[in-house]
Structure formats: C-alpha cells, structure tokens
Design a protein around this motif. Structure first.
Motif, PDB file in Angstrom:
ATOM      1  N   ILE A  75       0.961  -1.234   0.164  1.00  0.00           N
ATOM      2  CA  ILE A  75      -0.033   0.114  -0.064  1.00  0.00           C
ATOM      3  C   ILE A  75       0.810   1.287  -0.029  1.00  0.00           C
ATOM      4  O   ILE A  75       0.562   2.320  -0.562  1.00  0.00           O
ATOM      5  N   PHE A  76       2.219   1.078   0.561  1.00  0.00           N
ATOM      6  CA  PHE A  76       3.005   2.318   0.674  1.00  0.00           C
ATOM      7  C   PHE A  76       3.409   2.489  -0.739  1.00  0.00           C
ATOM      8  O   PHE A  76       3.983   3.721  -1.222  1.00  0.00           O
ATOM      9  N   PHE A  78       1.881   2.802  -3.626  1.00  0.00           N
ATOM     10  CA  PHE A  78       0.879   3.556  -4.306  1.00  0.00           C
ATOM     11  C   PHE A  78       1.355   5.068  -4.416  1.00  0.00           C
ATOM     12  O   PHE A  78       1.419   5.604  -5.350  1.00  0.00           O
ATOM     13  N   PRO A  79       1.322   5.637  -3.107  1.00  0.00           N
ATOM     14  CA  PRO A  79       1.613   7.084  -2.985  1.00  0.00           C
ATOM     15  C   PRO A  79       2.917   7.347  -3.598  1.00  0.00           C
ATOM     16  O   PRO A  79       3.167   8.376  -4.123  1.00  0.00           O
ATOM     17  N   TRP A  80       3.724   6.578  -3.184  1.00  0.00           N
ATOM     18  CA  TRP A  80       5.141   6.551  -3.588  1.00  0.00           C
ATOM     19  C   TRP A  80       5.370   6.885  -5.175  1.00  0.00           C
ATOM     20  O   TRP A  80       6.174   7.397  -5.447  1.00  0.00           O
ATOM     21  N   THR A  82       3.385   7.853  -7.186  1.00  0.00           N
ATOM     22  CA  THR A  82       2.795   9.315  -7.911  1.00  0.00           C
ATOM     23  C   THR A  82       3.881  10.546  -7.729  1.00  0.00           C
ATOM     24  O   THR A  82       3.727  11.265  -8.561  1.00  0.00           O
ATOM     25  N   ILE A  83       4.835  10.063  -6.756  1.00  0.00           N
ATOM     26  CA  ILE A  83       5.738  11.452  -6.663  1.00  0.00           C
ATOM     27  C   ILE A  83       6.905  10.857  -6.997  1.00  0.00           C
ATOM     28  O   ILE A  83       8.195  11.619  -6.438  1.00  0.00           O
TER      29      ILE A  83
END
Lengths: 118, 185
Positions: A75-76, A78-80, A82-83
């Motif tokens: 799950i970590f 996914f945000p990683w 994006t940036i």
C-alpha cells in the motif's frame, strides 16, 4: 471533481440491473421442473459429502497473516509511485531501504518453511 | 453530493446492523465487507482518495480474509449467541456514551496535547486540524494521493521507515508463534 466518478456510477447501475434482471427474467420466462439434483451447489458436479461449515487448518491463518503484512507493504508503493519522479534518487533509496527491510522478513519466512504447504 | 453521502451512510449503517443481527457468523463477515466498502466510498466522497484505496485494500481485502479464516478456524456451528442481559445493557450504554463524546469532541475541535485538553473553534486561524501549510483547495488541486505521499516520504520519513521494521517484526512473530505450536503438536 465528483462528476469524474459518474461513469463508475453508471457501471454500478448496469451491474445491479444485470444481476437483478437476469434471474428475474429467467424466473418469469423459463420453465420450472424442480428436482433435488438441481438444488445441489454444483449440478452434475461432485456430490457433497459433508457440510461446508467445518474447521479449517491453522495453516490458512498463517498465510492470511503473512498476506496482510506484505499487503500493507504494497500500500505504501501507491503514493510513492505518484511522486517518485519529484523525489528522484532520494525516493529510490528510501523505498529501497523499506523494501530491503521487508525482504529480510520474507527471507526469514521462506527459510523457516512457512511458505511450504505441508 | 449531500444526498449521495446520506445514501452511503445509510447503507453503511444498515450493513453494520446486519453484522450484529446475522444468524450465521459468515453472514456477519459478509455484512462487514459491505460496511467497510461503504466507509471507503465515504472517504472517496470526502476527497480522500488514498484513504479510499487503503480502506479497500487493507480492510475489505486483507483484514476480511483474516476474519473469514478465523471464522473457519473456530467451529462456527458451536456458536453461543449472547443474551441481552444487564452486561449487554452496560456495554450498549458505554458505546452510546463514547459515540456522543466523539461527536461532541469533533464538533468543538477539542484536542489533547502536552497542555492537557484544549477546546478550539473549528475553522479558526489556529485550527488544530490544519497542520499542513496549505488549504484544502490546494490539496485537491495537487491531488490528494500526491499530497499524502509528499508528506509521508519527506517530513515523516523516519516513521515510514520504522513501519518496515514493525512489519518485519510482525512477519517474524507470525511465523515463530505458529512454528512453536506445530512442534508441540
């Protein structure tokens, strides 16, 4: 903003209409000749020997726990993702440390034979 | 928008009642999937896309798998239905009291810090919820997931890396505990 999700709402509507409509139509239009064989979970399949509500092996539970742990890891990502371009090398290194730490856990689990099914 | 939130909240409440009232444990678990999914939709409607994904993947996915396995592991046929006696009434009153307290706290923006409890007007300049340096519109313009990621992988880098240690301990603990029971058997 919210209107971005309008296609999903339409999709859900079609899903519900299909799921409700098909059994309703088949109940209205189709012929009905009930027999015990047709009430089986799998018609023309293997005849059930016992009730499905029986105790399962604890091995399933270990697999489920390990699944949660590596699910939380993923799950970590996914945000990683994006940036990661803005973070540049720093982002690669910090996620590398994170994943290597968990790889140690995976190696331990593997070495202990918890992934083996016996 | 408000109507949509009301529908989703109603579905969440109905399925939550279904969790409690289902005659079989496995149906309770299925109702809980609906409840968790509806809460995730609420997150989506409140513009928290990352929480939506986390709620779906972790709760509706992994945690529900664990619940179903626990139900299958214990004997679901030998289930004792709790009676509605005085202990249940005390529990019900406690749940109602805590719920009311949470609502009151959220309404008045009461926070707990080193100086004890502190009440603040929601929307004031010193709003305890706006720890970010930018407003809600800026967050939505930049993208909620990107904003979370930007904070998580820079400001909160150490907690993030410590999370991997926590997960490592959990993986080792899960394997260690079950190995021991197997040797004993």
């Amino acid at each position: 903003m919210l209107s971005d999700y309008a296609p999903i709402l339409v999709f859900l509507g079609i899903c519900v209409a299909f799921a409700v409509g098909v059994p309703t139509l088949s109940a209205l239009l189709g012929p009905r000749h009930p027999s015990p064989a047709k009430d089986l979970p799998y018609e023309s399949g293997i005849v059930p020997r016992e009730t499905a509500r029986r105790r399962f092996s604890v091995s399933f539970y270990v697999t489920a726990m390990l699944f949660i742990i590596f699910d939380v890891e993923s799950i970590f990502l996914f945000p990683w993702a994006t940036i990661v371009r803005q973070l540049k090398v720093f982002g690669i290194v910090e996620m590398g440390i994170f994943i290597v730490t968990l790889l140690v856990g995976l190696a331990y689990v593997w070495r202990k034979g918890a992934l083996r099914w016996d | 928008m408000t109507a949509l939130i009301a529908v989703v909240m109603a579905l969440a409440a109905i399925s939550a009642i279904g969790v409690v009232l289902s005659p079989q444990t496995i149906y309770s678990a299925l109702s809980l999937v609906v409840t968790v999914t509806m809460i995730s939709v609420l997150f989506l409607l409140l513009n928290a896309q990352f929480l939506f994904a986390v709620q779906l993947i972790i709760y509706a996915g992994a945690v529900m798998v664990l619940f179903v396995f626990i139900i299958a592991l214990l004997n679901p046929e030998a289930e004792d239905r709790p009676a509605l006696d005085y202990r249940a009434m005390i529990g019900l009153a406690a749940v109602a009291a805590v719920t009311i307290l949470v609502f009151v706290t959220a309404r008045n923006g009461i926070t707990y810090g080193s100086g004890g409890f502190r009440g603040q007007q929601v929307g004031a300049a010193s709003n305890p919820y706006h720890t970010f340096a930018f407003g809600a519109d800026a967050v939505n313009a930049a993208g909620n997931v990107q904003t979370v990621a930007g904070q998580l992988f820079t400001t909160y880098l150490l907690p993030f890396e410590i999370t991997s240690l926590l997960l490592l301990v959990a993986a080792i603990g899960a394997v260690y505990l079950t190995r021991r029971t197997k040797e004993a058997a």
